[in-house]
Design a protein around this motif. Structure first.
Motif, short mmCIF file in Angstrom:
data_model
loop_
_atom_site.label_atom_id
_atom_site.label_comp_id
_atom_site.label_asym_id
_atom_site.label_seq_id
_atom_site.Cartn_x
_atom_site.Cartn_y
_atom_site.Cartn_z
N VAL A 122 1.57 -9.94 3.13
CA VAL A 122 2.38 -10.04 1.92
C VAL A 122 1.42 -9.95 0.74
O VAL A 122 0.46 -10.71 0.66
CB VAL A 122 3.16 -11.36 1.85
N MET A 123 1.66 -8.98 -0.12
CA MET A 123 0.88 -8.88 -1.35
C MET A 123 1.75 -9.36 -2.51
O MET A 123 2.84 -8.83 -2.73
CB MET A 123 0.42 -7.45 -1.61
N THR A 124 1.28 -10.36 -3.24
CA THR A 124 1.99 -10.89 -4.40
C THR A 124 1.32 -10.38 -5.67
O THR A 124 0.10 -10.54 -5.84
CB THR A 124 1.98 -12.43 -4.40
N VAL A 125 2.11 -9.75 -6.53
CA VAL A 125 1.63 -9.29 -7.83
C VAL A 125 2.25 -10.23 -8.87
O VAL A 125 3.46 -10.17 -9.11
CB VAL A 125 2.02 -7.83 -8.10
N ASN A 126 1.45 -11.10 -9.46
CA ASN A 126 1.98 -12.17 -10.30
C ASN A 126 2.48 -11.70 -11.66
O ASN A 126 3.24 -12.42 -12.32
CB ASN A 126 0.92 -13.27 -10.47
N GLY A 261 9.27 -13.88 -11.59
CA GLY A 261 8.87 -12.53 -11.91
C GLY A 261 7.89 -11.90 -10.95
O GLY A 261 7.73 -10.67 -10.94
N ALA A 262 7.20 -12.69 -10.14
CA ALA A 262 6.21 -12.15 -9.23
C ALA A 262 6.85 -11.16 -8.26
O ALA A 262 7.94 -11.40 -7.72
CB ALA A 262 5.52 -13.27 -8.45
N ILE A 263 6.17 -10.05 -8.05
CA ILE A 263 6.63 -9.03 -7.11
C ILE A 263 5.96 -9.27 -5.76
O ILE A 263 4.76 -9.52 -5.67
CB ILE A 263 6.28 -7.62 -7.62
N LEU A 264 6.76 -9.18 -4.70
CA LEU A 264 6.28 -9.35 -3.33
C LEU A 264 6.37 -8.02 -2.60
O LEU A 264 7.43 -7.39 -2.57
CB LEU A 264 7.13 -10.39 -2.58
N PHE A 265 5.27 -7.60 -2.02
CA PHE A 265 5.27 -6.43 -1.13
C PHE A 265 5.00 -6.92 0.28
O PHE A 265 3.97 -7.56 0.53
CB PHE A 265 4.20 -5.42 -1.54
N VAL A 266 5.90 -6.64 1.20
CA VAL A 266 5.72 -6.96 2.62
C VAL A 266 5.32 -5.68 3.34
O VAL A 266 6.01 -4.66 3.24
CB VAL A 266 7.00 -7.55 3.23
#
Length: 359
Positions: A122-126, A261-266
């Motif tokens: 999981v990449m979190t883009v804050n 608002g953080a975007i999560l990429f799985v």
């Protein structure tokens, strides 16, 4: 010796008959057959699924999923984001050196994940406003995500939307649907009145997913968008009912957003026994919900699934190359996205001008 071999052969025949009977005549066997079929449908060997469930059932299943995916994109999303203000680091006086300092979140955080039969990240883009859609540099050929990251100076990247892929050997240059980057419409094969399922971000950093026309997207101020489906979470609720509705086991990529608002990429690897078989969409949905996603959508998966951070491919794509496929789009993360040089590689081209199978 002959007698032993005869007995062994008879046992094998009985076991084979029992296995076939289980597959064809029991509820659990039928469930397993359809899981196998769904898994094949997401690969370049879709036609093999007819040997498991028959051509009529294959066609009906694909049509049923398409109708359900369409329906999953209709409910209008009403989520709002409330970004947490980042603390400002002021000079610390000697008298306050031992006081607890405010924590500044990194722009990108990486978490390894694993579950039943799968592993990934999981990449979190804050800061969601730091994301841009990247596209290939040269006409006639897609570009690997690591190459896009390196060329544009991005911090990280994940594969994006779908594309034309004749005979599963396409060049990755012709997107399906639309591509928007930096608020500009880079590609559109829909026509003015048609809608498509999109995954993107507006100018305020709010994620947009669902069925929209180009005109609606422009009115909403959408800046970055690609076409893909299905949306799996809307207004905080999951839309995939159970694992059986999860469209088989495969490598997966998905994008979601939390209320802050953080975007999560799985990103989940697959098709690699001993490492990771893959996940269904229900698995991905639950990963998103467990991390607070209020909206989420599927992105192109399978052999397109790839995660790049600091010019390195972190996952293990299910391709001959360790760097994944040539693709038309990627979600790229920048410290300064306003400085990113991303040109419209399709400018002046129509869909009919592109041969997606020619390298």
């Amino acid at each position: 010796m002959i007698k032993v071999m005869s007995i062994s052969g008879a046992i094998l025949l009985l076991l084979g008959a029992a296995g076939i009977g289980w597959l064809l005549l029991t509820p659990s066997g039928s469930e397993f057959r359809y899981l196998m079929a769904d898994t094949l449908i997401t690969t370049q060997h879709r036609h093999w699924a007819k040997y498991i469930i028959g051509q009529r059932q294959l066609d009906a299943r694909v049509e049923a999923y398409q109708q359900r995916f369409n329906a999953m994109g209709e409910e209008r999303d009403t989520h709002e984001i409330h970004p947490e203000p980042q603390p400002v680091m002021a000079p610390v006086s000697s008298s306050a050196e031992e006081q607890e300092q405010p924590v500044v979140k990194p722009l990108v955080e990486i978490e390894e994940i694993s579950g039943s039969g799968y592993s990934g990240y999981v990449m979190t883009v804050n800061d969601p406003t730091k994301i841009r859609i990247g596209v290939p540099e040269k006409k006639g050929r897609g570009e690997r995500v690591r190459s896009m990251v390196e060329r544009t100076g991005a911090i990280a990247g994940v594969n994006g939307g779908g594309f034309a892929d004749p005979n599963w050997q396409g060049n990755g240059f012709q997107p399906i649907g639309i591509v928007m980057s930096g608020g500009k419409l880079f590609y559109n094969d829909l026509g003015k009145s048609r809608s498509t399922q999109v995954v993107g971000i507006d100018g305020n950093g709010k994620m947009v997913a669902g069925r929209y026309t180009v005109e609606e997207l422009q009115q909403m101020g959408v800046q970055e968008a690609v076409t893909f489906q299905p949306r799996i979470i809307v207004n905080g609720k999951g839309l995939i009912r159970n694992a059986a509705d999860g469209w088989g086991i495969a490598p997966r990529t998905a994008m979601g957003q939390r209320e802050d608002g953080a975007i999560l990429f799985v990103v989940i690897d697959g098709r690699q026994p001993g490492h990771s078989i893959g996940a269904n969409l229900y698995d991905v949905q639950q990963i998103m919900l467990d991390r607070g996603a209020v909206i989420a959508a599927n992105l192109d998966g399978g052999s397109s699934t790839v995660l790049v951070k600091d010019d390195q491919v972190l996952n293990k794509p299910s391709t001959k190359s360790s760097e994944g496929r040539y693709l038309p789009t990627a979600f790229l993360v920048f410290e300064h996205p306003e400085q990113a040089q991303i040109a419209n590689v399709w400018e002046g081209l129509k869909a009919s001008d592109i041969d997606p199978g020619k390298w």
